[in-house]
Design an enzyme around this catalytic site. Sequence first.
Site, PDB file in Angstrom:
ATOM      1  N   CYS A 126       0.816  -1.211   0.000  1.00 30.52           N
ATOM      2  CA  CYS A 126       0.000   0.000   0.000  1.00 30.52           C
ATOM      3  C   CYS A 126       0.854   1.268   0.000  1.00 30.52           C
ATOM      4  O   CYS A 126       0.719   2.127  -0.864  1.00 30.52           O
ATOM      5  CB  CYS A 126      -0.933  -0.012   1.212  1.00 30.52           C
ATOM      6  SG  CYS A 126      -1.842   1.506   1.408  1.00 30.52           S
ATOM      7  N   GLY A 150      -6.765  -6.488 -18.379  1.00 27.48           N
ATOM      8  CA  GLY A 150      -7.560  -6.498 -17.148  1.00 27.48           C
ATOM      9  C   GLY A 150      -8.093  -5.104 -16.835  1.00 27.48           C
ATOM     10  O   GLY A 150      -7.307  -4.212 -16.520  1.00 27.48           O
ATOM     11  N   GLU A 162     -10.340  -6.529 -21.647  1.00 25.68           N
ATOM     12  CA  GLU A 162     -11.025  -7.132 -20.494  1.00 25.68           C
ATOM     13  C   GLU A 162     -11.761  -8.388 -20.939  1.00 25.68           C
ATOM     14  O   GLU A 162     -12.489  -8.389 -21.921  1.00 25.68           O
ATOM     15  CB  GLU A 162     -11.992  -6.106 -19.875  1.00 25.68           C
ATOM     16  CG  GLU A 162     -12.974  -6.646 -18.866  1.00 25.68           C
ATOM     17  CD  GLU A 162     -12.359  -7.349 -17.663  1.00 25.68           C
ATOM     18  OE1 GLU A 162     -11.476  -6.780 -17.027  1.00 25.68           O
ATOM     19  OE2 GLU A 162     -12.783  -8.507 -17.375  1.00 25.68           O
ATOM     20  N   GLY A 220      -5.489  -9.160 -11.479  1.00 20.28           N
ATOM     21  CA  GLY A 220      -5.744  -9.573 -10.102  1.00 20.28           C
ATOM     22  C   GLY A 220      -4.450  -9.795  -9.339  1.00 20.28           C
ATOM     23  O   GLY A 220      -3.354  -9.638  -9.889  1.00 20.28           O
ATOM     24  N   HIS A 232     -24.240  23.710   3.163  1.00 19.10           N
ATOM     25  CA  HIS A 232     -24.436  24.233   1.810  1.00 19.10           C
ATOM     26  C   HIS A 232     -23.396  25.299   1.531  1.00 19.10           C
ATOM     27  O   HIS A 232     -23.163  26.141   2.383  1.00 19.10           O
ATOM     28  CB  HIS A 232     -25.836  24.841   1.687  1.00 19.10           C
ATOM     29  CG  HIS A 232     -26.072  25.481   0.360  1.00 19.10           C
ATOM     30  ND1 HIS A 232     -26.262  24.746  -0.785  1.00 19.10           N
ATOM     31  CD2 HIS A 232     -26.112  26.796  -0.011  1.00 19.10           C
ATOM     32  CE1 HIS A 232     -26.430  25.578  -1.815  1.00 19.10           C
ATOM     33  NE2 HIS A 232     -26.332  26.825  -1.356  1.00 19.10           N
TER      34      HIS A 232
HETATM   35  P1  NAI Z   1      -9.087  -6.721 -10.296  1.00 24.04           P
HETATM   36  O1  NAI Z   1      -9.568  -7.983  -9.730  1.00 24.04           O
HETATM   37  O2  NAI Z   1      -9.621  -5.433  -9.816  1.00 24.04           O
HETATM   38  O3  NAI Z   1      -9.343  -6.726 -11.878  1.00 24.04           O
HETATM   39  C1  NAI Z   1      -8.795  -7.684 -12.719  1.00 24.04           C
HETATM   40  C2  NAI Z   1      -9.587  -7.671 -14.012  1.00 24.04           C
HETATM   41  O4  NAI Z   1      -8.877  -8.454 -14.944  1.00 24.04           O
HETATM   42  C3  NAI Z   1     -10.972  -8.270 -13.880  1.00 24.04           C
HETATM   43  O5  NAI Z   1     -11.924  -7.391 -14.448  1.00 24.04           O
HETATM   44  C4  NAI Z   1     -10.867  -9.573 -14.655  1.00 24.04           C
HETATM   45  O6  NAI Z   1     -12.055  -9.943 -15.297  1.00 24.04           O
HETATM   46  C5  NAI Z   1      -9.788  -9.238 -15.674  1.00 24.04           C
HETATM   47  N1  NAI Z   1      -9.041 -10.386 -16.185  1.00 24.04           N
HETATM   48  C6  NAI Z   1      -8.596 -11.475 -15.503  1.00 24.04           C
HETATM   49  N2  NAI Z   1      -7.916 -12.300 -16.330  1.00 24.04           N
HETATM   50  C7  NAI Z   1      -7.918 -11.712 -17.550  1.00 24.04           C
HETATM   51  C8  NAI Z   1      -7.384 -12.050 -18.814  1.00 24.04           C
HETATM   52  N3  NAI Z   1      -6.678 -13.168 -18.981  1.00 24.04           N
HETATM   53  N4  NAI Z   1      -7.575 -11.210 -19.858  1.00 24.04           N
HETATM   54  C9  NAI Z   1      -8.289 -10.058 -19.690  1.00 24.04           C
HETATM   55  N5  NAI Z   1      -8.828  -9.691 -18.528  1.00 24.04           N
HETATM   56  C10 NAI Z   1      -8.635 -10.493 -17.459  1.00 24.04           C
HETATM   57  O7  NAI Z   1      -7.485  -6.798 -10.187  1.00 24.04           O
HETATM   58  P2  NAI Z   1      -6.355  -5.673 -10.299  1.00 24.04           P
HETATM   59  O8  NAI Z   1      -6.846  -4.495 -11.056  1.00 24.04           O
HETATM   60  O9  NAI Z   1      -5.146  -6.384 -10.776  1.00 24.04           O
HETATM   61  O10 NAI Z   1      -6.158  -5.232  -8.814  1.00 24.04           O
HETATM   62  C11 NAI Z   1      -5.750  -6.189  -7.835  1.00 24.04           C
HETATM   63  C12 NAI Z   1      -6.345  -5.880  -6.506  1.00 24.04           C
HETATM   64  O11 NAI Z   1      -5.732  -4.745  -5.965  1.00 24.04           O
HETATM   65  C13 NAI Z   1      -7.829  -5.598  -6.568  1.00 24.04           C
HETATM   66  O12 NAI Z   1      -8.523  -6.740  -6.183  1.00 24.04           O
HETATM   67  C14 NAI Z   1      -8.050  -4.489  -5.626  1.00 24.04           C
HETATM   68  O13 NAI Z   1      -8.658  -5.009  -4.484  1.00 24.04           O
HETATM   69  C15 NAI Z   1      -6.661  -3.973  -5.255  1.00 24.04           C
HETATM   70  N6  NAI Z   1      -6.555  -2.567  -5.642  1.00 24.04           N
HETATM   71  C16 NAI Z   1      -7.348  -1.663  -5.009  1.00 24.04           C
HETATM   72  C17 NAI Z   1      -7.296  -0.340  -5.365  1.00 24.04           C
HETATM   73  C18 NAI Z   1      -8.197   0.621  -4.685  1.00 24.04           C
HETATM   74  O14 NAI Z   1      -8.737   0.278  -3.639  1.00 24.04           O
HETATM   75  N7  NAI Z   1      -8.420   1.805  -5.223  1.00 24.04           N
HETATM   76  C19 NAI Z   1      -6.402   0.145  -6.405  1.00 24.04           C
HETATM   77  C20 NAI Z   1      -5.623  -0.908  -7.004  1.00 24.04           C
HETATM   78  C21 NAI Z   1      -5.704  -2.207  -6.617  1.00 24.04           C
END
Ligand code: NAI
Length: 465
Positions: free
Chosen positions: A43, A180, A203, A270, A444
Site C-alpha cells: 500500500c 484487465g 477485459e 488480479g 451548503h
Molecule cells: P481486479 O480484480 O480489480 O481486476 C482484474 C480484471 O482483470 C478483472 O476485471 C478480470 O475480469 C480481468 N481479467 C482477468 N484475467 C484476464 C485475462 N486473462 N484477460 C483479460 N482480462 C482479465 O485486479 P487488479 O486491477 O489487478 O487489482 C488487484 C487488486 O488490488 C484488486 O482486487 C483491488 O482489491 C486492489 N486494488 C485496489 C485499489 C483501490 O482500492 N483503489 C487500487 C488498485 C488495486
Amino acid sequence: MPERYDLVVIGAGPGGYVAAIRAAQLGLKAACVEKGKTLGGTCLNIGCIPSKALLESSELYHLAKSRFGRHGIAVKGVELDLPRMQGRKNDIVKSLTEGVAFLFRKNKIATVTGVGRIAGKGKVTVTGDQVTELEAGAILLATGSEPASLPFLPFDGKQVVSSTEALAFDKVPEHLIVIGGGYIGLELGSVWARLGSKVTVLEFLPRLLPLNDGEIAGLLHKSLAKQGLEFHLETRVTGAKKEAGKVTVQAEAPGKKLEFKGDKILVSVGRKPVTTGLGLEEAGVKLDPKTGKVAVNERFETNVPGVYAIGDLIDGPMLAHKASHEGIAFAENLAGKSGHVNYYAIPSVIYTAPELAAVGFTEEQIKERGIESKVGKFPFMANGRAKALDETEGLVKILTDARTDKLLGMHILGTRASEMIAEGVLALEFSASAEDIARTCHAHPTLSEIVGEAAWAAYARALHS
Ligand code: NAI
C-alpha cells in the site's frame, strides 16, 4: 536465547503494522518482521499511496492543459516534468513509510528485517543479513498479495509489467496495452492516458468492474472511453510477442481475432496471496483449496493454534482498509477485548476521474436476494458546489429496503466520491434509514448535499429535482 514476544507479526503492510501498533497500545510486547527495506507494505510503497500521488499529479496536468480555460485562467506552454512528478511521489512514500517506523519506535515495537517463517510452535525464524530466532505467544501472518501473471506472459519488468513498474515509468509510453479492466487497469490506465499515452484496455468479461453496481460501472466505462481510453470487452488475450522495444498482443473476441501493437503491457488481472516461503505446509496451516488463501475463522485463527492471518492472505476484498480493520480486531481479541469487522460496511473506491465509491449491496445483489427495494438518485449536475468546481459528472445512488427504508447500499460516481462515501459507510454501520440521512443537515454548498438529496429521493422526494 531467542527474544520472546506476545505477538510476532510477519508483514508490515496496512494489516500487519496496524495490528502490531494496536497490540502494543493494549500492552502486548510486539515484533514485526518485514523483508522490504521500508515499512508499510504494498500500500505505502508500491500501491495505494504512490498511485494516488500520480493520479493527483496527472489529473492536475490534464486540467491545466485542457480545463483551466473554463475558469478564465489562460495557461500556455504546459509541460510535463515526469522526473519531478515521480520525485514528488517518492517523497510522499518516503515520509509515510518513515512515519510507520516512527510509530513503531514510539510504541516500542521491534522491527526485525528479513524473511519470516514459522519454525515450529510459537517460533519464527527471520532470515536477513543474519538469522534471528523469535519466540511468539501468537504469530500473525500478514504477508499480503502480489500481482498475478498470465502463464504465457511472465513479467519482465520492462515491457511486460505489473503495477509496481507502471508506477515508476521514466518515460510516457506511446501505447500502453492494459490486460484487465479492474482497479489497477483503470487507475494506472488513467494516469498514463492523462500524461499522453494511448491506452487500450483488454477485459475478459462482458463488462467492467463486475462486483460494482452495473449502472454506475457502465457510466464510468462511458466516461473513461470519452477521455480516450479504448476498451475491448469479452476479449481474451491468447498470446504475446516481444520485439525490440515493441510488443504485440493477440486476443480473441466473439467471432474475431484481434492484434494490438504497443510498447508496454500492464498485466493487471488480479493479485494472489503471498503464501510461499512462510513454512505454512510444514506448520500444517490449511489453505482454502478454492482460493489458495489462508483459511481462518471469524477470530482470524487458522487451524493451527497460535497462528492467525489477516488481510489479502484471507478471504474478502484485497483492500488496505479491510486489512487494517482486521488487524485492529485481531489485536483487540488477542488482548482479551472483543474486536469485530463488519464486512458489510467496507467501502471500495476506484480513484479514476470521476471517482467511483461504493458500500453495501449493489442493485444486482439486491435483486438476487429478492429484496423489495427503492432507489434514490441525484446528479452532481444539479448541485451548486459541483458546478462551482466544474465537476458536474456523475450521481449518488442510494438503495433502501422498500418496507423499512433501511439503507442497503450507496454508490457514488463523481469527483471526491472517495470522501463522500464515508457518510454511507457510517449510515450502514448505524443501520440508518434513507430518512435518517435525508434529515441530517448537510452544509451548503457542498457535494455532501447530493447524498442528502439522493436520500430524500429514496425516502420521499428530492427537493431540487
Ligand atoms: P481486479 O480484480 O480489480 O481486476 C482484474 C480484471 O482483470 C478483472 O476485471 C478480470 O475480469 C480481468 N481479467 C482477468 N484475467 C484476464 C485475462 N486473462 N484477460 C483479460 N482480462 C482479465 O485486479 P487488479 O486491477 O489487478 O487489482 C488487484 C487488486 O488490488 C484488486 O482486487 C483491488 O482489491 C486492489 N486494488 C485496489 C485499489 C483501490 O482500492 N483503489 C487500487 C488498485 C488495486
